[in-house]
Motif scaffolding. Structure first.
Motif, PDB file in Angstrom:
ATOM      1  N   ILE A  12      36.757  29.531  39.855  1.00 50.13           N
ATOM      2  CA  ILE A  12      37.597  30.259  40.574  1.00 50.13           C
ATOM      3  C   ILE A  12      38.862  29.819  40.331  1.00 50.13           C
ATOM      4  N   LEU A  13      39.788  31.021  40.001  1.00 48.12           N
ATOM      5  CA  LEU A  13      41.284  30.776  39.725  1.00 48.12           C
ATOM      6  C   LEU A  13      41.926  31.401  40.841  1.00 48.12           C
ATOM      7  N   ILE A  14      42.990  30.831  41.151  1.00 41.12           N
ATOM      8  CA  ILE A  14      43.839  31.471  42.350  1.00 41.12           C
ATOM      9  C   ILE A  14      45.193  31.371  41.873  1.00 41.12           C
ATOM     10  N   ASP A  15      45.828  32.436  41.858  1.00 43.57           N
ATOM     11  CA  ASP A  15      47.587  32.464  41.589  1.00 43.57           C
ATOM     12  C   ASP A  15      48.131  33.197  42.672  1.00 43.57           C
ATOM     13  N   GLY A  16      48.765  32.701  43.436  1.00 42.55           N
ATOM     14  CA  GLY A  16      49.350  33.289  44.744  1.00 42.55           C
ATOM     15  C   GLY A  16      48.297  34.273  45.519  1.00 42.55           C
ATOM     16  N   ASP A  17      48.279  35.677  45.525  1.00 40.60           N
ATOM     17  CA  ASP A  17      47.429  36.350  46.169  1.00 40.60           C
ATOM     18  C   ASP A  17      46.270  36.796  45.201  1.00 40.60           C
ATOM     19  N   LEU A  18      46.297  36.356  43.965  1.00 43.23           N
ATOM     20  CA  LEU A  18      45.150  36.522  43.167  1.00 43.23           C
ATOM     21  C   LEU A  18      44.035  35.887  43.042  1.00 43.23           C
ATOM     22  N   ILE A  19      42.801  36.116  43.404  1.00 36.32           N
ATOM     23  CA  ILE A  19      41.722  35.457  43.283  1.00 36.32           C
ATOM     24  C   ILE A  19      40.648  35.940  42.201  1.00 36.32           C
ATOM     25  N   LEU A  20      40.573  35.205  41.131  1.00 40.17           N
ATOM     26  CA  LEU A  20      39.770  35.590  40.253  1.00 40.17           C
ATOM     27  C   LEU A  20      38.286  34.940  40.035  1.00 40.17           C
ATOM     28  N   THR A  21      37.229  35.559  39.922  1.00 34.07           N
ATOM     29  CA  THR A  21      35.937  34.670  39.943  1.00 34.07           C
ATOM     30  C   THR A  21      35.057  34.941  38.582  1.00 34.07           C
ATOM     31  N   GLU A  22      35.668  35.807  37.713  1.00 37.16           N
ATOM     32  CA  GLU A  22      35.037  35.939  36.391  1.00 37.16           C
ATOM     33  C   GLU A  22      35.687  35.338  35.313  1.00 37.16           C
ATOM     34  N   SER A  23      35.134  34.478  34.736  1.00 37.31           N
ATOM     35  CA  SER A  23      35.804  33.756  33.517  1.00 37.31           C
ATOM     36  C   SER A  23      36.541  34.521  32.584  1.00 37.31           C
ATOM     37  N   ALA A  24      36.055  35.891  32.148  1.00 41.21           N
ATOM     38  CA  ALA A  24      36.689  36.741  31.236  1.00 41.21           C
ATOM     39  C   ALA A  24      37.860  37.187  31.761  1.00 41.21           C
ATOM     40  N   ALA A  25      37.712  37.300  33.127  1.00 46.15           N
ATOM     41  CA  ALA A  25      39.136  38.151  33.594  1.00 46.15           C
ATOM     42  C   ALA A  25      40.133  36.857  33.697  1.00 46.15           C
ATOM     43  N   MET A  26      39.743  35.639  33.974  1.00 44.17           N
ATOM     44  CA  MET A  26      40.929  34.487  33.872  1.00 44.17           C
ATOM     45  C   MET A  26      41.327  34.512  32.445  1.00 44.17           C
TER      46      MET A  26
ATOM     47  N   ARG B 156      32.502  29.906  49.320  1.00 40.81           N
ATOM     48  CA  ARG B 156      31.951  31.105  49.397  1.00 40.81           C
ATOM     49  C   ARG B 156      32.701  32.302  50.037  1.00 40.81           C
ATOM     50  N   ALA B 157      33.734  31.801  50.883  1.00 44.51           N
ATOM     51  CA  ALA B 157      34.893  32.682  51.543  1.00 44.51           C
ATOM     52  C   ALA B 157      35.649  33.041  50.542  1.00 44.51           C
ATOM     53  N   LEU B 158      35.864  32.050  49.160  1.00 42.20           N
ATOM     54  CA  LEU B 158      36.838  32.606  48.191  1.00 42.20           C
ATOM     55  C   LEU B 158      35.892  33.460  47.166  1.00 42.20           C
ATOM     56  N   ASN B 159      34.946  32.890  47.119  1.00 45.35           N
ATOM     57  CA  ASN B 159      34.083  33.684  46.001  1.00 45.35           C
ATOM     58  C   ASN B 159      32.348  33.581  46.616  1.00 45.35           C
ATOM     59  N   PRO B 160      32.121  35.004  46.900  1.00 44.99           N
ATOM     60  CA  PRO B 160      30.984  35.362  47.825  1.00 44.99           C
ATOM     61  C   PRO B 160      29.764  35.291  46.670  1.00 44.99           C
ATOM     62  N   ALA B 161      29.916  35.347  45.469  1.00 42.63           N
ATOM     63  CA  ALA B 161      28.929  34.921  44.521  1.00 42.63           C
ATOM     64  C   ALA B 161      28.428  33.617  44.529  1.00 42.63           C
ATOM     65  N   GLY B 162      29.574  32.645  44.902  1.00 38.91           N
ATOM     66  CA  GLY B 162      29.035  31.089  44.939  1.00 38.91           C
ATOM     67  C   GLY B 162      28.881  30.553  43.583  1.00 38.91           C
ATOM     68  N   SER B 163      29.908  31.215  42.801  1.00 41.27           N
ATOM     69  CA  SER B 163      29.792  30.331  41.421  1.00 41.27           C
ATOM     70  C   SER B 163      31.227  29.800  41.146  1.00 41.27           C
ATOM     71  N   ILE B 164      31.189  29.161  40.129  1.00 51.96           N
ATOM     72  CA  ILE B 164      32.520  28.391  39.628  1.00 51.96           C
ATOM     73  C   ILE B 164      32.719  29.054  38.187  1.00 51.96           C
TER      74      ILE B 164
END
Lengths: 221, 281
Positions: free
Chosen positions: A55-69, A45-53
């Motif tokens: 999560i994509l991390i690339d360096g400083d970028l954290i994405l939690t929406e699959s469309a954005a990924m 949840r610290a990475l993704n407050p929505a608590g969903s799977i």
């Protein structure tokens, strides 16, 4: 690139699938979603407050929406997967990316309820799924009449990848794909893509190899 | 429920994972009868009309019976062997006969086609000769000397190996599989399928494992088993007829199906017919 992944998550599979198709290597971190509910644990949840799977991390970028990924992977590795540049094509891709959220909610909800016993109103989600599938079938039929196999361009794009998994897994939620011939042809076109990978419930195409033709007995006999 | 299902009513079935029981309990059903698994200490299982059912806690699961079991729950001695990791895989619902779920688990021939590049691969599709017996003393079905080429037999396997298998059916809807343990040659990994019959064509499946593997993360072990079982699920939901035929006539078995033949014969001998089709149609 690190993907917090779950083998049974269609949203995570979208990202794995596009990564395989465009040749991006992902570092997978398996999350114990079922039965452990690890996606709702404090560290995740610290990475993704929505608590969903996923999560994509690339360096400083954290994405939690699959469309954005999908956008990120395509832009990084294979921009042709983003579709055309003109206003209509670009908007059409966005339309299907947004539409895919409805699939997650309805088909995905029906699947989680029917298969993994998550709470939910199964008949309501199945009815909503049918409306979604009819809309998709109509759009794909129209594309076929225009001589195109995919949703948003004359080639596969992230729009197809965003919609494919939940549709292909519709039977997991008790929703039949029998009434939708255009959807079935479209799924076959996606499964034929070089580099395609499967997930549990979505089989590869080895069952559909063409019949061998014997020279002694031509097909026309 | 009709009396003809009495032999299966008197058997033990899994109804919950003890470690995952929510505070409000688990409302579920067993052979069409609603039951509530109550999160008391000790855990209880009660029917709608307030009847307390017998309860056994074993292999991570809560087991109960609607009738009067003549025997204790079957033993898996490996479960108590030091050094094994006990893995709770969780529940998956399948729209199929509980007997079909077990029968599929006993089948090897589908590996290259359903679990491609994991439990089998073309062209290595031949199932060699193996031994099958109904052990009279234990009253169990056993298949031994089963061998199959597998590209990735287990999470801890790094390449293709010929895997040895033994299959065991100690109860009508439970099966125990013993297979080559890549991490510790000479021992067997234990993988089970515990099936909760909800209705004759609907079941909750609870896979469970007792493995020697000190390296693989628990989550990876769970996901490996979930991947395998979810590959089976779509096949199971499309089998016709939906109930398992116990009389010959509807399906023609081959030599690779000997375990299934013995399982069906054993079911019929005991009148374990909930989820079965008795007269060929």
């Amino acid at each position: 690139m690190i993907l917090y992944d779950y083998i049974l998550s269609p949203d995570a599979y979208k990202v794995r699938l596009l990564a395989a198709l465009v040749g991006v290597k992902l570092e997978l971190r398996a999350v114990d979603v079922h039965p452990g509910r690890e996606h709702q644990s404090e560290p995740l949840r610290a990475l993704n407050p929505a608590g969903s799977i996923p999560i994509l991390i690339d360096g400083d970028l954290i994405l939690t929406e699959s469309a954005a990924m999908l956008v990120y992977l395509a832009r990084r590795a294979a921009a042709e997967w983003l579709g055309g540049d003109d206003a209509v094509d670009a908007a059409r891709v966005q339309q299907w990316l947004a539409f895919s959220r409805r699939l997650t909610e309805h088909l995905g909800g029906a699947r989680a309820t029917e298969m993994l016993l998550e709470p939910g109103d199964l008949p309501a989600m199945q009815r909503a799924s049918t409306i979604d599938l009819r809309e998709l079938e109509a759009a794909l039929s129209e594309r076929r009449i225009l001589g195109q196999s995919h949703l948003a361009a004359d080639r596969p794009t992230i729009a197809d990848i965003a919609c494919f998994p939940y549709v292909a897994l519709a039977p997991d939620g008790g929703v039949s794909l029998d009434p939708y011939p255009s959807i079935r042809l479209w799924m076959r076109a996606i499964r034929m893509l070089p580099g395609f990978i499967e997930m549990p419930g979505i089989h590869r195409l080895h069952d559909l190899k063409p019949e061998p033709v014997s020279p002694a007995m031509p097909e026309t006999v | 429920m009709t009396v003809r299902h009495q032999p299966m009513i008197d058997e033990w079935y899994p109804v919950a994972l003890a470690s995952q029981l929510p505070p409000g309990g688990r409302a579920t059903q067993l052979m069409g009868t609603p039951v509530l698994v109550v999160a008391d200490d000790p855990i209880r299982v009660v029917t709608d009309d307030g009847r307390d059912l017998p309860v056994t806690l074993r292999y991570g699961h809560v087991w109960t019976s609607l009738g009067q079991p003549a025997k204790q729950l079957f033993d898996i001695p490996e479960a108590d062997q030091p050094g094994r990791r006990l893995i709770e895989v969780g529940v998956v619902r399948v729209r199929c006969s509980p007997l079909r779920a077990v029968e599929n688990f006993l089948d090897i021939a589908h590996f290259p086609f359903v679990h491609t590049d994991i439990l089998g691969a073309e062209p290595h599709t031949e199932v060699g000769k193996y031994d099958v017996e109904i052990r009279e003393k234990e009253d169990e079905v056993w298949a031994t000397k089963v061998q199959f080429y597998q590209p990735q037999a287990a999470k801890s396997a790094t390449g293709g190996i010929t895997t040895d298998y033994m299959y065991r059916v100690p109860a009508p809807t439970s099966s125990v599989l013993y297979k080559t343990c890549p991490a510790r040659p000479g021992e067997w990994d234990v993988i089970t399928l515990f099936v909760q019959p909800l209705q004759e064509d609907l079941c909750d499946v609870w896979p469970w494992m007792a493995l020697f593997d000190d390296e693989t993360a628990t989550t990876d072990l769970i996901h490996f088993q979930q991947m395998i079982f979810l590959q089976d699920r779509s096949i199971l939901e499309n089998q016709i007829p939906r109930l398992l035929p116990l009389d010959p006539g509807r399906e023609i078995p081959t030599r690779a199906d000997l375990t299934s033949v013995a399982y069906r014969r054993w079911l019929k001998r005991h009148q374990f017919t909930y989820g079965a089709q008795l007269v060929a149609q």
